[in-house]
Design a protein around this motif. Structure first.
Motif, PDB file in Angstrom:
ATOM      1  N   GLU A 423      -3.881  18.559  -0.817  1.00  0.00           N
ATOM      2  CA  GLU A 423      -2.449  18.763  -1.100  1.00  0.00           C
ATOM      3  C   GLU A 423      -1.808  19.628  -0.014  1.00  0.00           C
ATOM      4  N   ARG A 424      -2.527  20.629   0.435  1.00  0.00           N
ATOM      5  CA  ARG A 424      -1.987  21.496   1.504  1.00  0.00           C
ATOM      6  C   ARG A 424      -1.773  20.685   2.774  1.00  0.00           C
ATOM      7  N   LYS A 429       2.080  18.120   6.464  1.00  0.00           N
ATOM      8  CA  LYS A 429       2.584  16.899   7.093  1.00  0.00           C
ATOM      9  C   LYS A 429       4.073  16.715   6.773  1.00  0.00           C
ATOM     10  N   ASN A 430       4.478  17.115   5.543  1.00  0.00           N
ATOM     11  CA  ASN A 430       5.869  16.989   5.105  1.00  0.00           C
ATOM     12  C   ASN A 430       6.697  18.215   5.467  1.00  0.00           C
ATOM     13  N   ALA A 436       2.364  24.942   1.474  1.00  0.00           N
ATOM     14  CA  ALA A 436       1.094  24.987   2.209  1.00  0.00           C
ATOM     15  C   ALA A 436       0.555  26.415   2.265  1.00  0.00           C
ATOM     16  N   ASP A 437       1.445  27.374   2.511  1.00  0.00           N
ATOM     17  CA  ASP A 437       1.006  28.775   2.580  1.00  0.00           C
ATOM     18  C   ASP A 437       0.573  29.282   1.212  1.00  0.00           C
ATOM     19  N   ALA A 438       1.253  28.844   0.163  1.00  0.00           N
ATOM     20  CA  ALA A 438       0.897  29.279  -1.199  1.00  0.00           C
ATOM     21  C   ALA A 438      -0.507  28.782  -1.555  1.00  0.00           C
ATOM     22  N   ILE A 439      -0.803  27.528  -1.188  1.00  0.00           N
ATOM     23  CA  ILE A 439      -2.142  26.988  -1.461  1.00  0.00           C
ATOM     24  C   ILE A 439      -3.191  27.751  -0.663  1.00  0.00           C
TER      25      ILE A 439
END
Length: 463
Positions: A423-424, A429-430, A436-439
């Protein structure tokens, strides 16, 4: 290969009696307690020597004894309200747990003194028949001064050894330097029947008898701690050579002492540690690393700071393994024959160090040089499968000789975490960098560190 032979006092080229085969005997523990940190040094050092012999193509007959009858066992059994055999079984089992933790391979044979009583008695009878032993009231002693070469291992004349020795004075000895081959039974002690009455063997004769019965009258290599040179190994030579009429061991190797925080280890100083205590607190692998990171004859200092340094050094080695695994998944670069060829130069440096008096310190340095070379060719670069495969095979081969990189198994993550990593990647990519940073931060809290590379995301668990 050249080794510093304690017997000759110089580096001798090691040439075994039988081509392609090494017969070596290593003095093992007296099994009355857990092994302490000092005991781990000969365990790790001579296990590594065995591994190196096998690496260069020898078949190794590796014999390490258990002393399972001794004053220490008798006293400890009395303290614990148990029998000597039961005590020995208990601490042999505990030894094996520690040896496994240190990645020490099983000996070819683990003889026990109590299983070799007939061999011991036969050897003593031979010494008696040849005039090197005499019996008094059920005790049997060796006539030390009758062996003219006594002191040749410690390189001291008998007079100097006598002056510096802690001699157990006995009125029934012919000479204060004579030592016991057989001890008459005392009330409540284990005993065996013998030509001299009920009794038990002395400590020194046990190893002579066991080495002879398993490896023959002359062995290639005898190893042990520096503290065993005198009197134990000196006495082994005297007994064996007088009984057999031939050289007992052609090469002798002795490892140096271990200090604790630069002080001699002693229960009275409160700095006495068992391998079990340290292994449970820090893991066993850092202990092994410390033992092979210094030259075997040099003193080793143990401290919390040094074991933490060892853990850091092991991290660097494990990271190289992980880098190689990651590179293998993404390897699609062009073959670089020169880079592959260069790998062999590090193996040569490694072997040169080991062949020069078993210099594991310099051999380990060669591995770290190899690690830098590998990382420079795979991190952030498109390496070829051929290079990654060759580098990985060499790296694993060399660390295995030193017995390292065995505690941490190959890493895996559960499906939920794999889904978060995926998911990150999709969020990046999006351009959803907040998600992304939270994950990434969430995984970090779970002990999983992510690293973004040109070949994709890498991850590792924090130690």
């Amino acid at each position: 290969m050249k080794i510093l032979n304690t017997l000759t006092g110089k580096k001798d080229e090691f040439i075994p009696l039988h081509e392609g085969e090494v017969n070596m005997y290593v003095c093992g523990p007296t099994v009355y307690n857990y092994i302490h940190i000092g005991n781990t040094r000969p365990l790790c050092v001579f296990d590594t020597l065995r591994r190196y012999f096998e690496y260069i193509g020898y078949k190794v007959n590796f014999v390490q004894n258990f002393t399972d009858i001794d004053d220490k066992l008798i006293n400890r059994a009395n303290e614990e309200g148990t029998t000597v055999p039961a005590l020995a079984e208990k601490y042999i089992a505990e030894y094996k747990k520690d040896a496994e933790g240190l990645n020490v391979r099983e000996a070819t044979v683990h003889p026990r003194a109590t299983e070799n009583i007939d061999n011991i008695i036969a050897l003593i009878k031979t010494l008696e028949e040849k005039g090197y032993a005499y019996s008094v009231n059920g005790d049997v002693y060796f006539r030390t001064k009758k062996f003219k070469e006594y002191g040749k291992l410690s390189h001291q004349p008998l007079q100097e050894l006598e002056a510096g020795a802690r001699i157990n004075i006995s009125e029934q000895k012919e000479d204060p330097m004579d030592f016991a081959l057989w001890k008459a039974a005392k009330k409540g002690e284990p005993f065996w029947q013998s030509p001299w009455g009920e009794g038990r063997p002395g400590w020194h004769i046990e190893c002579s008898a066991m080495a002879k019965s398993i490896l023959g009258e002359t062995i290639d290599l005898h190893c042990g701690g520096q503290d065993l040179i005198f009197p134990h190994h000196e006495n082994e030579i005297a007994q064996s050579e007088c009984a057999n009429g031939t050289c007992f061991a052609r090469y002798w190797m002795h490892n140096g002492y271990i200090n604790i925080d630069n002080r001699k280890m002693s229960k009275s100083l409160g700095n006495f540690f068992t391998a079990r205590e340290i292994g449970e607190q820090f893991g066993y692998e850092p202990i092994r690393y410390i033992m092979v990171s210094s030259h075997y004859r040099s003193p080793v200092n143990y401290s919390t700071e040094i074991i933490e340094q060892a853990k850091g050094a092991l991290d660097r080695l494990y990271n190289c393994r992980e880098n190689l695994a990651h590179a293998k998944e993404h390897a699609n670069g062009e073959v670089d024959s020169a880079a592959i060829e260069k790998l062999s130069t590090y193996e040569k440096v490694f072997r040169d160090a080991m062949d020069d008096d078993f210099n594991t310190a310099d051999a380990l340095a060669a591995i770290f040089d190899l690690v830098r070379e590998i990382n420079s060719n795979i991190i952030g670069k498109e390496a070829s499968k051929e290079y990654v495969t060759a580098a990985s095979e060499l790296f694993e081969k060399l660390v295995d000789v030193l017995g390292l990189l065995y505690e941490r198994k190959s890493e895996s993550v559960d499906e939920e975490i794999e889904a978060l990593i995926a998911e990150r990647q999709e969020a990046r990519k999006n351009r959803d960098f907040r998600r992304a940073d939270a994950i990434r931060d969430s995984l970090k809290e779970q002990g999983i560190i992510l690293e973004d590379t040109p070949q994709g995301v890498k991850w590792h668990k924090t130690r």
